[in-house]
Design a protein around this motif. Sequence first.
Motif, PDB file in Angstrom:
ATOM      1  N   VAL A   1     -60.111 -26.388 -13.094  1.00  0.00           N
ATOM      2  CA  VAL A   1     -61.211 -26.800 -12.019  1.00  0.00           C
ATOM      3  C   VAL A   1     -61.632 -28.034 -12.049  1.00  0.00           C
ATOM      4  O   VAL A   1     -62.188 -28.493 -10.772  1.00  0.00           O
ATOM      5  N   ASP A   2     -61.025 -29.022 -12.740  1.00  0.00           N
ATOM      6  CA  ASP A   2     -60.836 -30.591 -12.425  1.00  0.00           C
ATOM      7  C   ASP A   2     -59.966 -31.079 -11.830  1.00  0.00           C
ATOM      8  O   ASP A   2     -59.720 -32.226 -11.416  1.00  0.00           O
ATOM      9  N   GLY A   3     -59.050 -30.184 -11.143  1.00  0.00           N
ATOM     10  CA  GLY A   3     -58.016 -30.599 -10.412  1.00  0.00           C
ATOM     11  C   GLY A   3     -56.483 -30.995 -11.183  1.00  0.00           C
ATOM     12  O   GLY A   3     -55.478 -31.210 -10.557  1.00  0.00           O
ATOM     13  N   GLY A   4     -56.738 -31.189 -12.483  1.00  0.00           N
ATOM     14  CA  GLY A   4     -55.591 -31.550 -13.216  1.00  0.00           C
ATOM     15  C   GLY A   4     -54.726 -30.196 -13.648  1.00  0.00           C
ATOM     16  O   GLY A   4     -55.240 -29.062 -13.404  1.00  0.00           O
ATOM     17  N   VAL A   5     -53.451 -30.417 -13.863  1.00  0.00           N
ATOM     18  CA  VAL A   5     -52.594 -29.155 -14.307  1.00  0.00           C
ATOM     19  C   VAL A   5     -52.062 -29.425 -15.476  1.00  0.00           C
ATOM     20  O   VAL A   5     -51.635 -30.207 -15.932  1.00  0.00           O
ATOM     21  N   HIS A   6     -52.499 -28.284 -16.450  1.00  0.00           N
ATOM     22  CA  HIS A   6     -52.103 -28.057 -17.831  1.00  0.00           C
ATOM     23  C   HIS A   6     -50.755 -27.616 -17.836  1.00  0.00           C
ATOM     24  O   HIS A   6     -50.345 -26.421 -17.057  1.00  0.00           O
ATOM     25  N   VAL A   7     -50.140 -27.843 -18.908  1.00  0.00           N
ATOM     26  CA  VAL A   7     -48.576 -27.207 -18.992  1.00  0.00           C
ATOM     27  C   VAL A   7     -48.425 -26.911 -20.416  1.00  0.00           C
ATOM     28  O   VAL A   7     -48.560 -27.835 -21.173  1.00  0.00           O
TER      29      VAL A   7
ATOM     30  N   GLY B   1     -50.892 -24.311 -30.288  1.00  0.00           N
ATOM     31  CA  GLY B   1     -50.335 -24.401 -28.806  1.00  0.00           C
ATOM     32  C   GLY B   1     -50.499 -25.806 -28.477  1.00  0.00           C
ATOM     33  O   GLY B   1     -51.721 -26.256 -28.175  1.00  0.00           O
ATOM     34  N   GLU B   2     -49.445 -26.257 -27.902  1.00  0.00           N
ATOM     35  CA  GLU B   2     -49.270 -27.828 -27.533  1.00  0.00           C
ATOM     36  C   GLU B   2     -49.185 -27.859 -26.020  1.00  0.00           C
ATOM     37  O   GLU B   2     -48.571 -27.071 -25.738  1.00  0.00           O
ATOM     38  N   TYR B   3     -50.059 -28.909 -25.361  1.00  0.00           N
ATOM     39  CA  TYR B   3     -50.188 -28.830 -23.814  1.00  0.00           C
ATOM     40  C   TYR B   3     -49.817 -30.182 -23.537  1.00  0.00           C
ATOM     41  O   TYR B   3     -50.086 -31.206 -24.329  1.00  0.00           O
ATOM     42  N   TYR B   4     -49.490 -30.330 -22.385  1.00  0.00           N
ATOM     43  CA  TYR B   4     -49.355 -31.513 -21.601  1.00  0.00           C
ATOM     44  C   TYR B   4     -50.179 -31.497 -20.255  1.00  0.00           C
ATOM     45  O   TYR B   4     -50.525 -30.516 -19.855  1.00  0.00           O
ATOM     46  N   GLU B   5     -50.382 -32.572 -19.595  1.00  0.00           N
ATOM     47  CA  GLU B   5     -51.010 -32.595 -18.538  1.00  0.00           C
ATOM     48  C   GLU B   5     -50.015 -33.204 -17.519  1.00  0.00           C
ATOM     49  O   GLU B   5     -49.174 -33.745 -17.824  1.00  0.00           O
ATOM     50  N   LEU B   6     -49.811 -32.581 -16.285  1.00  0.00           N
ATOM     51  CA  LEU B   6     -48.744 -32.964 -15.119  1.00  0.00           C
ATOM     52  C   LEU B   6     -49.169 -34.248 -14.650  1.00  0.00           C
ATOM     53  O   LEU B   6     -50.401 -34.269 -13.746  1.00  0.00           O
ATOM     54  N   ALA B   7     -48.481 -35.201 -14.574  1.00  0.00           N
ATOM     55  CA  ALA B   7     -48.651 -36.629 -13.918  1.00  0.00           C
ATOM     56  C   ALA B   7     -48.789 -36.461 -12.355  1.00  0.00           C
ATOM     57  O   ALA B   7     -49.485 -37.297 -11.661  1.00  0.00           O
ATOM     58  N   ARG B   8     -48.097 -35.448 -11.997  1.00  0.00           N
ATOM     59  CA  ARG B   8     -48.057 -35.224 -10.333  1.00  0.00           C
ATOM     60  C   ARG B   8     -48.519 -33.674 -10.206  1.00  0.00           C
ATOM     61  O   ARG B   8     -48.041 -32.815 -10.223  1.00  0.00           O
ATOM     62  N   PRO B   9     -49.879 -33.716 -10.105  1.00  0.00           N
ATOM     63  CA  PRO B   9     -50.453 -32.082 -10.009  1.00  0.00           C
ATOM     64  C   PRO B   9     -50.236 -31.587  -8.710  1.00  0.00           C
ATOM     65  O   PRO B   9     -50.254 -30.446  -8.548  1.00  0.00           O
ATOM     66  N   GLU B  10     -49.995 -32.437  -7.675  1.00  0.00           N
ATOM     67  CA  GLU B  10     -49.718 -31.962  -6.365  1.00  0.00           C
ATOM     68  C   GLU B  10     -48.345 -31.011  -6.358  1.00  0.00           C
ATOM     69  O   GLU B  10     -48.131 -30.341  -5.479  1.00  0.00           O
TER      70      GLU B  10
ATOM     71  N   GLU C   1     -39.223 -35.332 -17.084  1.00  0.00           N
ATOM     72  CA  GLU C   1     -39.969 -35.406 -18.265  1.00  0.00           C
ATOM     73  C   GLU C   1     -41.083 -36.654 -18.459  1.00  0.00           C
ATOM     74  O   GLU C   1     -42.096 -36.316 -19.066  1.00  0.00           O
ATOM     75  N   ASP C   2     -41.133 -37.575 -17.766  1.00  0.00           N
ATOM     76  CA  ASP C   2     -42.210 -38.520 -17.522  1.00  0.00           C
ATOM     77  C   ASP C   2     -43.446 -38.095 -16.683  1.00  0.00           C
ATOM     78  O   ASP C   2     -44.217 -38.660 -16.651  1.00  0.00           O
ATOM     79  N   ASP C   3     -43.206 -36.895 -16.202  1.00  0.00           N
ATOM     80  CA  ASP C   3     -44.253 -36.347 -15.533  1.00  0.00           C
ATOM     81  C   ASP C   3     -45.336 -35.545 -16.652  1.00  0.00           C
ATOM     82  O   ASP C   3     -46.277 -35.189 -16.115  1.00  0.00           O
ATOM     83  N   LEU C   4     -44.744 -35.358 -17.847  1.00  0.00           N
ATOM     84  CA  LEU C   4     -45.589 -34.813 -18.677  1.00  0.00           C
ATOM     85  C   LEU C   4     -46.244 -35.846 -19.560  1.00  0.00           C
ATOM     86  O   LEU C   4     -45.762 -36.389 -20.451  1.00  0.00           O
ATOM     87  N   VAL C   5     -47.754 -35.615 -19.601  1.00  0.00           N
ATOM     88  CA  VAL C   5     -48.483 -36.487 -20.478  1.00  0.00           C
ATOM     89  C   VAL C   5     -49.155 -35.901 -21.595  1.00  0.00           C
ATOM     90  O   VAL C   5     -49.975 -34.579 -21.303  1.00  0.00           O
ATOM     91  N   PRO C   6     -49.060 -36.019 -22.908  1.00  0.00           N
ATOM     92  CA  PRO C   6     -49.488 -35.310 -24.007  1.00  0.00           C
ATOM     93  C   PRO C   6     -50.942 -35.104 -23.766  1.00  0.00           C
ATOM     94  O   PRO C   6     -51.975 -35.813 -23.303  1.00  0.00           O
TER      95      PRO C   6
END
Length: 402
Positions: free
Chosen positions: A262-268, A228-237, A337-342
């Motif tokens: 719980v760290d405030g980041g958003v997993h995608v 299962g591959e994930y990205y982090e959302l560059a704009r978590p807001e 697309e550029d909102d998604l960080v590996p």
Amino acid sequence: MVRVRDETDVVVIGAGIVGLSTAYALSRQRPGIRVTVLEKEQGPARHQTGRNSGVIHSGVYYRPGSLKARYATRGAAEMVRFCAEHGIPHEVTGKLIVATGREELPRLHALVQRGRENGIPVRELGPSQIPAYEPEARGLAAIHVATTGICDYGAVARVLAESSKADIRYGAEADLISRRLGRGVAVRTKDGTVVRGRVLVNCAGLQCDRVARLAGDDPKMRIVPFRGEYYELARPELVRGLVYPVPDPAFPFLGVHLTRGVDGGVHVGPNAVLAGAREGYSWPVVRPADLAGTLAWPGFWHLARRHAGYGLGEVGRSLSKAAFTRAVRRLLPAVREDDLVPAPAGVRAQAVLRDGTLVDDFLIRQGPGTVHVLNAPSPAATASLPIGREVARRVLGVLERG
């Protein structure tokens, strides 16, 4: 050189959250019991436990009466209490499950019914009500599940390890298991240490079918690893809490979703692609023995033929960031697309039967002097406390029978 250690009562293989919950439950149900946990890695929770999105699942998806439904519903409330008692970061956020196509509406309604049968509060939403919960989400309809939450499962595993009072040995990979007639089992690790116990508990996750065969038991299934591959959302807001698509009931995967941690980041994520190794966390990681084992299992080929279209779609989202982004934009059109960080990937240990059936419930089997946990992917972290108690109950039954 073989070094023999003192005997113990119970040998647990695997220091993921289920193995550690079992050790914890044993210590609480029978104070003074001797438990030894063998873990091949240098610390706990290095695989499925430490590589998921940290969701405390409500139990809304699971068939009423199944172990998943019973244990996830119960386990969610227990996990929240456990985290609160031990100061582990957590939050009950609630989540939205959003239908973006008309063909999904019957499945969304079925989830409402299933949630109610499982005793879970579910609120149905029209399209104009969705932004009140998630301003950037769009859909034809949605349901809000208030009891879903998030936590740090790695921290939970560490607390369970400490609280269990078990003898936990890291860097201890089992390579030989022998049964001693009427006297339990003996486990040899790769450094030559032999640990003798009255009962063996197999909580080896991605390696659980191999450990079962090592112990002389036929698990009648094989683990097929899905990355299962994930990205982090560059704009978590863009996301307040958790946003999910409507899952396809033919598969045990929930689809690409967005989860505020719980760290405030958003997993995608995640998607679900066949991994080239049991612990293959990226495309270049291929272990020939692992891949050969998957390809030699008849169930894999039955599965591949049955669901080729679904599998190709998952591969496409893995190889194409644009395709992955399109899947996310169905739920949140504002994502670019550029909102998604590996981000780091995980691997799901999915049990597959010989006929290609994906095992859709937790699977616990027993042999003489052994208890094997053979299918415990998501929501096993959520359900880990009741799963641990169930495994402990079976272990104590073996001990009492002598």
